[in-house]
Scaffold this active site. Sequence first.
Site: not given
Ligand code: 26V
Length: 807
Positions: A356, A547-548, A553, A655, A659
Amino acid sequence: MLTVTNDTARGPLAHAIVDTLVHRIGKDEHAALPHDWLAATILTVRNEIVERWMDSTRAAHAAGAKRVYYLSLEFLIGRLLRDALANLARRDEVAEALAQLGVALPELEEIESDAALGNGGLGRLAACFMESLATLDLPAYGYGIRYVNGMFRQRIDDGWQTELPETWLAHGNPWEFERRESAYFVGFGGEVIGTEQGVVQWVPAEAVEAVAVDTPVVGWRARRVNTLRLWTAISLDPFKLDAFNRGDFQGALADQLRAETLVRVLYPNDSTAAGQELRLRQEYFFSSASIQDIVRRHVQYFGDIRTLPDKAAIQLNDTHPAVSVAELMRLLIDHHDLSFDEAWGITQKTFGYTNHTLLPEALESWPLPLFERLLPRHMQLVYAINARLLREARKADGVDERAIAAISLIDEGGERRVRMANLAFAGAHSVNGVAALHTQLMKSTVFADLHRLYPDRINNKTNGITPRRWLQECNPGLTALVREAIGDGFSDDALKLTALVPMADDASFRERFAAIKRANKVALVHHLRDAMGLRLDPDALFDVQIKRIHEYKRQLLNIIETVALYDQIRSHPERDWVPRVKLFAGKAASSYHNAKLIIKLANDVARRVNSDPSIDGLLKVAFVPNYNVSLAERMVPAADLSEQISTAGMEASGTGNMKFALNGALTIGTLDGANIEIKDHVGDDHIVIFGLTADEVAAKRADGYRPREVIEGSKELSQAVNAIASGVFSPDDPNRYRDLMNGLYDSDWFMVVADFDSYTAAQRQVDARWADRDRWRRSTILNVANMGWFSSDRTIAEYAREIWGVM
Ligand code: 26V
């Protein structure tokens, strides 16, 4: 809110709810508080769900069906009552029964707490998938952790984010069933001993008990009810009486406290070293319990562990459950006496892995000493798997030492670490990305060497969303209009929404469509007035970014453009400006300094802009606190413009983008993630695309990009950046944003500066489209009509056919 009626016309359902209230909650109608009515309603409705649930389980068993297991550290399911009633098609009936009791169903739905067991997109995707699995009548279990506090609750104090514990279980949780009998030991630490028979045995130094807590997941039309099984932890020795008797009261409870700590909170996805060991313990805890449960069920139903891949498909939602690969190997080898090779064959056939994110800092790896100390047997197995993997790699053509280093499960550069993505890749027969561009980038970047070795393993499954929650339930007005126009088949098959295409040319349909959007905006305006004292004009363009909060982003790009627009409106009040409301919401990881500063900046800009009489209300800015699923359900149907403006190549899919478009907002976005596929479906004329492509971003970074020169060459941009940097929006602390702005001059990794002019031009194009109201409305209708492909039913059908072999 709740007045008791002595209505004589109470139907059986009303009687059943009162009966539950009295006998299960222990209150009479006069003493019942809103939460008592809520619990009584849920428990009453639950009876019907439980019957369908048992039918579903029995049918799967009788058919000897293959089951899908979705392992995820996050399930952002939100509120359940409205969803369950809608999918049971019982909402009107329950509303009527409650009305007979003087109780308003919408008010009960509103006080249900959000199950906020996720950070963002990955967790919400897991929840949409669970709903679609049940809808498609596929036997499936979701496995995760029952966090007592889940994701933090966000409060904004003087513009700053404060994190508070989310107490979603404060009123109990009437949806769940604790299964004390489904409990497993999960060990940590200790040592591995070899017995004389050559059998290896892991003797953990400590252990907790994982106990299953089940929540039913109701599919559309209640076709099927599946199980979300979340693990809680209890101590094997919760109360040490001997310690207590010695007067060591804390020591007496220490084990229980350690167990509870394991399931206390969900880690924010971008937290740093803090809590690292606890996070690895959480991952192993839920992986081990889930794999033990799956193996136990298989052996009980089918007898022979070697047929596991025929009857179980386990999907790893990112690498968080990747240690499951080693755990299954351990159970097969140490407990079921299979050879390493046979165990490996079974493991690879059983697992699929979904990636992801490509952000390097987000790819999980664990310091080897930590992994070895906590999971000594798994460490041995990781070495054995690695030896096999590297042996295979060395046999292949053109694999040099650089490639070997990249493929290895152990990162040897610097402090040695275990790479969870490589473990998941090696242990799975399928590795998928979540949008076409993301999958392509997986092949060309992080997994390039593994992909060369196993060219058939990586595949794409573009994300989707459930149209039940994200259209039908959150937007009843639009749903009614669509039903009237094209019938109600679109809830079963979202592709049927294309029947709306010709309606875009129907002027009276456009009027009605627009009236519904306006009503949704009015509802949001009222909510924000009551919740935060905001005054907004529902006829302004509602421009929404929720969003986060993360630098990739690019909320910062949006804020800087807002500042530039503010400046323009002040300098040229005579121009025909489109009135805009800019709404932001989202949480920042508690350790992420810049993300928290961006929240403060949004609030500082909002305060200044909203109190400036000279712009005559043409621009309003607000940061709405505590973004969660329920807030999204209010904001998405009220949006005119959806901000999907990540640096190209960095958003795996998105996602939220889906929406908004499904609810009749236009997208302003980069060619990133699923935006690209949204553009292909809705058509180039009905989306506003700007900015660098992923290839251009990569090329620019490689060429030595100089943002300073770009800022200095753009009057609008330098004015906005300098205003922020010099404290125009932070007179109480003029240096607050100096470093943040200097970062743009010096490196600008996220290309805010590079994309600024293109973004501004796109925003003015949005203004022009908005001014041509017929054209705007036509476009928004065509968005709704063409978004059916992004249903999670389509996504799940693809997983089912191409990865799990269950359809
Ligand atoms: C994790 C981390 C961990 C440490 C540092 C920064 C950082 C930044 C982002 C993440 C994201 C973790 C995985 C995640 O939530 N991915 C999201 O998954 C969604 C469903 O597939 C997708 O629509 C999003 O684009 C994606 O960011």
